[in-house]
Structure formats: structure tokens, C-alpha cells
Design an enzyme around this catalytic site. Structure first.
Site, PDB file in Angstrom:
ATOM      1  N   CYS A  60       0.862  -0.908   0.022  1.00 27.69           N
ATOM      2  CA  CYS A  60       0.383   0.175  -0.569  1.00 27.69           C
ATOM      3  C   CYS A  60       0.643   1.505  -0.283  1.00 27.69           C
ATOM      4  CB  CYS A  60      -1.013   0.098   1.237  1.00 27.69           C
ATOM      5  SG  CYS A  60      -1.959   1.450   1.183  1.00 27.69           S
ATOM      6  N   CYS A  69      -1.016   3.560  -6.256  1.00 34.27           N
ATOM      7  CA  CYS A  69      -1.890   2.898  -5.768  1.00 34.27           C
ATOM      8  C   CYS A  69      -1.764   1.259  -5.866  1.00 34.27           C
ATOM      9  CB  CYS A  69      -3.550   3.933  -5.366  1.00 34.27           C
ATOM     10  SG  CYS A  69      -4.275   3.964  -4.774  1.00 34.27           S
TER      11      CYS A  69
HETATM   12  N1  DGN Z   1      -3.964   0.633  -1.776  1.00 37.70           N
HETATM   13  C1  DGN Z   1      -3.796   2.159  -1.499  1.00 37.70           C
HETATM   14  C2  DGN Z   1      -3.015   2.032  -1.306  1.00 37.70           C
HETATM   15  O1  DGN Z   1      -1.983   1.698  -2.627  1.00 37.70           O
HETATM   16  O2  DGN Z   1      -2.268   3.371  -1.760  1.00 37.70           O
HETATM   17  C3  DGN Z   1      -4.145   2.581  -0.441  1.00 37.70           C
HETATM   18  C4  DGN Z   1      -5.721   2.906  -1.079  1.00 37.70           C
HETATM   19  C5  DGN Z   1      -6.642   3.401   0.677  1.00 37.70           C
HETATM   20  O3  DGN Z   1      -6.687   2.938   0.563  1.00 37.70           O
HETATM   21  N2  DGN Z   1      -6.434   4.684  -0.024  1.00 37.70           N
END
Ligand code: DGN
Length: 259
Positions: free
Chosen positions: A69, A179
Site C-alpha cells: 500500500c 496506488c
Molecule cells: N492501495 C492503497 C495505496 O496503494 O495507496 C491505499 C488505498 C487507500 O486506502 N486509500
């Protein structure tokens, strides 16, 4: 065991790459869906979750931890490295390769507002995008659409169009996906951009980094390639329904609220 976590299901885009690179390794994937999305949360909250999730995954036998993440990496990787003795791999937008490959000198990075506003991204831009113009855009509502398994419906199309269409007038030639949810929308993004614009998903680079660390540390695969999936959503969310859609295979899903 390789432990991975994300605020939700986006990190499964990294899981796919790690699984393909290291099929004999057991992987435990935790989706912190009770707290998803992380984007609007404070740094303190994201760190608090990261430490809670980390302690749980260590208690389950993690030998290496992947923060799948960008938002959690941005907010919490420093705190996690202080807290845990095991190797930790974070993820960040592939601004470096995208900028290095650009012929037009213009690229875009798509990520959550949190990641885009972070010092980490600013540092990446300062160090690796010298002379390259980088447009930063947040995919509003994209994380929620992926969580809901809406990868191609009209609303998702509209949300993707809203961000990507205006980029078509910007003479960019690369887009860094910052993301881990966004690779699941890559087909829609690419529908708009056509083949002339290349999307950079860092998942395979993360898988290579994990494989290198395993080798460096001489970790033994413990062999059986057993995969666990855990959600912090009380009711299990819809994770079990989403797995076949997102990773092509069903698995049982455990609930672990971690309050
Ligand atoms: N999948 C996440 C990222 O890579 O930032 C987070 C998305 C989220 O929870 N806003």
C-alpha cells in the site's frame, strides 16, 4: 511465510506478482478493510493500524513483510522499521523508471491525495524526475470501486475518464500507478490512453525485491505455498467474492478484526 497487507484489496495486485515469482512460498495477505480507505486518515491512525497489523502478522509467523500500500508505506514504513526486526518491503510510485523512459519529458503519477502530497513523493520527484514535468492526479473514488468489485461498470468508467481524459491533452507518454488498487483499473485507463502511453505498475519490481531479500537472508521457503487471506472487516466484507475476480482463484477468507 511472506506477510503482506494493504488497506483493502488493492495489494492483491502485488500479491499476484509475488505469488508468480515465488510460488513455493506461503503468503498471508491481510486486508485492513475495517479501516479502508486509508487516504483520508491521519498519519497517526495509519501508523497505529500498521503497528497493529504488523504485530499480528509477526505473531502468525511472518519472515518478511510487504507493505502493499503506497499510502501506508508513505505514512508508516519508518515506524514499522523501528518496531519490527524482520525485513520490510514498501511500495512507492514508479516515478523513476517512468521519468527515465519519457521521450516527451512529461509524465503523470496517479495515486491517493495522501501519497501525492507526501514528502516521499516529493523526494522521488526531486531525485529522479529532474527536467521531467510530472502531473499528479488522484483517482477519486477509484479505491472504492475496486473494493466493490466494480472494475468495468459505467460509474467506474466515468470516474476513470474524469481523471485520464484531461491527461490526453498533456503530451505525456508514461503514467506511474502509485496506488496498488489502480492496476485493477489498468484496462479502463488503457482504453482511454491507447498503446501510446505506457503504464508503470511497480508490482513486479516489488516481487523481485522480495525474492532478492529472501536470497540475501537465506530464508527457507518452508515449502508448501499455502496462502491465507484475512480481512479486518467484521462481516468478512466481500473479500471471498472478490478473490476470484481479482486474482483468478477462490480462497477461504478469515476474519480478524484487530481492534
Ligand atoms: N492501495 C492503497 C495505496 O496503494 O495507496 C491505499 C488505498 C487507500 O486506502 N486509500
Amino acid at each position: 511465510m511472506i506477510a503482506m497487507y494493504d488497506s483493502g484489496l488493492g495489494g492483491l495486485s502485488v500479491w499476484r506478482a509475488v505469488r508468480a515469482a515465488l510460488p513455493a512460498w506461503p503468503i498471508t495477505y491481510l486486508a485492513d478493510q475495517a479501516y479502508c480507505p486509508y487516504g483520508p486518515r491521519s498519519r497517526e491512525e495509519i501508523i497505529d493500524r500498521a503497528l497493529k497489523v504488523g504485530h499480528y502478522l509477526v505473531s502468525q509467523g511472518a519472515t518478511l513483510l510487504v507493505v502493499a500500500c503506497n499510502t501506508a508505506t508513505t505514512a508508516a514504513i519508518g515506524a514499522m522499521r523501528e518496531e519490527f526486526a524482520l525485513p520490510i518491503v514498501g511500495i512507492e510510485p514508479a516515478i523513476k523508471p517512468a521519468a527515465a523512459m519519457s521521450r516527451t519529458g512529461r509524465i503523470a503519477v496517479l495515486a491517493t491525495e495522501y501519497t501525492l502530497a507526501s514528502e516521499r513523493v516529493q523526494t522521488l520527484l526531486d531525485t529522479h524526475a529532474d527536467g521531467v514535468h510530472v502531473l499528479r492526479r488522484a483517482g477519486h473514488g477509484w479505491v472504492e470501486q475496486v473494493e466493490a468489485g466494480e472494475l468495468s461498470g459505467e460509474r467506474t468508467r466515468a470516474l476513470v475518464r474524469q481523471v485520464v481524459e484531461p491527461l490526453m491533452d498533456e503530451n505525456i507518454d508514461h503514467i506511474a500507478l502509485g496506488c496498488t488498487h489502480y492496476p485493477f483499473l489498468a484496462p479502463l485507463i488503457q482504453e482511454i490512453t491507447g498503446d501510446g502511453i505506457r503504464l508503470y505498475d511497480p508490482a513486479e519490481a516489488i516481487a523481485r525485491r522480495v525474492a532478492d531479500l529472501i536470497q540475501q537472508h537465506g530464508f527457507d521457503s518452508q515449502g508448501d505455498g499455502y496462502c491465507r487471506f484475512i480481512t479486518t472487516a467484521d462481516d468478512g466484507g466481500d473479500m471471498a467474492l472478490r478473490l476470484p475476480q481479482l486474482i483468478g482463484q477462490p480462497y477461504p477468507v478469515e476474519v480478524q478484526p484487530l481492534v
